[in-house]
Design a protein around this motif. Sequence first.
Motif, PDB file in Angstrom:
ATOM      1  N   ARG A 196      -7.456 -14.342  -3.113  1.00 42.58           N
ATOM      2  CA  ARG A 196      -6.416 -14.872  -2.234  1.00 42.58           C
ATOM      3  C   ARG A 196      -6.183 -16.362  -2.438  1.00 42.58           C
ATOM      4  O   ARG A 196      -5.091 -16.866  -2.200  1.00 42.58           O
ATOM      5  CB  ARG A 196      -6.768 -14.571  -0.781  1.00 42.58           C
ATOM      6  N   GLU A 205     -11.380  -0.962  -4.982  1.00 38.78           N
ATOM      7  CA  GLU A 205     -10.005  -1.286  -4.606  1.00 38.78           C
ATOM      8  C   GLU A 205      -9.935  -2.143  -3.352  1.00 38.78           C
ATOM      9  O   GLU A 205      -8.900  -2.758  -3.062  1.00 38.78           O
ATOM     10  CB  GLU A 205      -9.201   0.010  -4.417  1.00 38.78           C
ATOM     11  N   THR A 207      -0.690  -7.344  -4.305  1.00 37.32           N
ATOM     12  CA  THR A 207      -0.110  -6.027  -4.071  1.00 37.32           C
ATOM     13  C   THR A 207       0.092  -5.289  -5.387  1.00 37.32           C
ATOM     14  O   THR A 207      -0.188  -4.087  -5.500  1.00 37.32           O
ATOM     15  CB  THR A 207       1.230  -6.151  -3.335  1.00 37.32           C
ATOM     16  N   ARG A 208       0.574  -6.005  -6.396  1.00 42.25           N
ATOM     17  CA  ARG A 208       0.793  -5.387  -7.705  1.00 42.25           C
ATOM     18  C   ARG A 208      -0.537  -4.927  -8.314  1.00 42.25           C
ATOM     19  O   ARG A 208      -0.632  -3.839  -8.894  1.00 42.25           O
ATOM     20  CB  ARG A 208       1.483  -6.385  -8.628  1.00 42.25           C
ATOM     21  N   GLN A 230      -4.417  -8.326  10.236  1.00 47.60           N
ATOM     22  CA  GLN A 230      -5.122  -8.518   8.978  1.00 47.60           C
ATOM     23  C   GLN A 230      -6.612  -8.618   9.236  1.00 47.60           C
ATOM     24  O   GLN A 230      -7.043  -9.218  10.199  1.00 47.60           O
ATOM     25  CB  GLN A 230      -4.640  -9.798   8.289  1.00 47.60           C
ATOM     26  N   LEU A 253      -7.259  -5.617  -0.953  1.00 50.52           N
ATOM     27  CA  LEU A 253      -6.683  -5.350   0.366  1.00 50.52           C
ATOM     28  C   LEU A 253      -6.713  -6.584   1.243  1.00 50.52           C
ATOM     29  O   LEU A 253      -7.536  -7.454   1.063  1.00 50.52           O
ATOM     30  CB  LEU A 253      -7.456  -4.210   1.034  1.00 50.52           C
ATOM     31  N   ALA A 294       0.403 -13.203  -2.617  1.00 54.19           N
ATOM     32  CA  ALA A 294       0.318 -11.890  -1.972  1.00 54.19           C
ATOM     33  C   ALA A 294       0.997 -10.824  -2.816  1.00 54.19           C
ATOM     34  O   ALA A 294       0.512  -9.688  -2.915  1.00 54.19           O
ATOM     35  CB  ALA A 294       0.933 -11.947  -0.574  1.00 54.19           C
ATOM     36  N   SER A 295       2.120 -11.157  -3.433  1.00 56.31           N
ATOM     37  CA  SER A 295       2.836 -10.189  -4.263  1.00 56.31           C
ATOM     38  C   SER A 295       2.015  -9.783  -5.483  1.00 56.31           C
ATOM     39  O   SER A 295       2.056  -8.621  -5.915  1.00 56.31           O
ATOM     40  CB  SER A 295       4.181 -10.774  -4.711  1.00 56.31           C
ATOM     41  N   GLU A 354      -3.262  -4.119  -6.630  1.00 56.75           N
ATOM     42  CA  GLU A 354      -3.728  -2.977  -5.836  1.00 56.75           C
ATOM     43  C   GLU A 354      -3.044  -1.693  -6.287  1.00 56.75           C
ATOM     44  O   GLU A 354      -3.687  -0.640  -6.440  1.00 56.75           O
ATOM     45  CB  GLU A 354      -3.429  -3.234  -4.360  1.00 56.75           C
ATOM     46  N   LYS A 355      -1.735  -1.760  -6.527  1.00 57.22           N
ATOM     47  CA  LYS A 355      -0.992  -0.577  -6.973  1.00 57.22           C
ATOM     48  C   LYS A 355      -1.433  -0.147  -8.364  1.00 57.22           C
ATOM     49  O   LYS A 355      -1.522   1.052  -8.658  1.00 57.22           O
ATOM     50  CB  LYS A 355       0.505  -0.869  -6.948  1.00 57.22           C
TER      51      LYS A 355
END
Length: 222
Positions: A133, A218, A142-143, A28, A222, A138-139, A145-146
Amino acid sequence: MAILGNDAYEWYLYQARQPCVLASARGQRGVLAKGAAFGVRGASSDKRACRLILKELGSRTVFSLPQTQADALLKKSRPVDADALRPEPKATRLAVRLARADPKQFWSVVAALNWPKSGLDPAYLAIARAALRERLRASELTRLEKAAARHRRALQKAVERLEKQAGEQLFLGGDDSFYDALAHAVSSGQRAFDAFVRKPESFVKKYNRAPVEGENFESCFL
């Protein structure tokens, strides 16, 4: 000056006087922003290494630094007491906006980040990452980011359809410039983004001759 009361080791708190790129043992990556607080201790398994924590990220993210790099960093940092830390104003304002945002609503988080204005500051990416953060799981990151990537691709398809109809390339720039501009258009918020999708020529007009300054939007997720 320990910052982790439940840790088996004693972490000493410092404040950075210059940015520093970090890499964790699990690959990371992070950025220690100028003025950010971090904790440091020796590595029990390797006497040539140190362990570093970004205070905003909490104890789960531990970065490993070679002893030489840690020594150089500490020479350009200052030890502080936790009670004496002054929060960075932009980080404080962002934390307030994120507390009001709905993490399940992508555009709500985009509005809180205020990237078109704040992203011009080179230090803001690290501030945004740390705030996200600290606030989100974290989930959820990720969502988000997508979602950002999905909207970017939707606008890209709209621009490409326009170019196909015109029979020529309308966005004059390389792939990286196109990618950054699309991501920046997403960061502009839902109303502006929807307008770009409806009229992709407006996107071309705005971004064709004006290179996007700062980091890619974006990268916040990350």
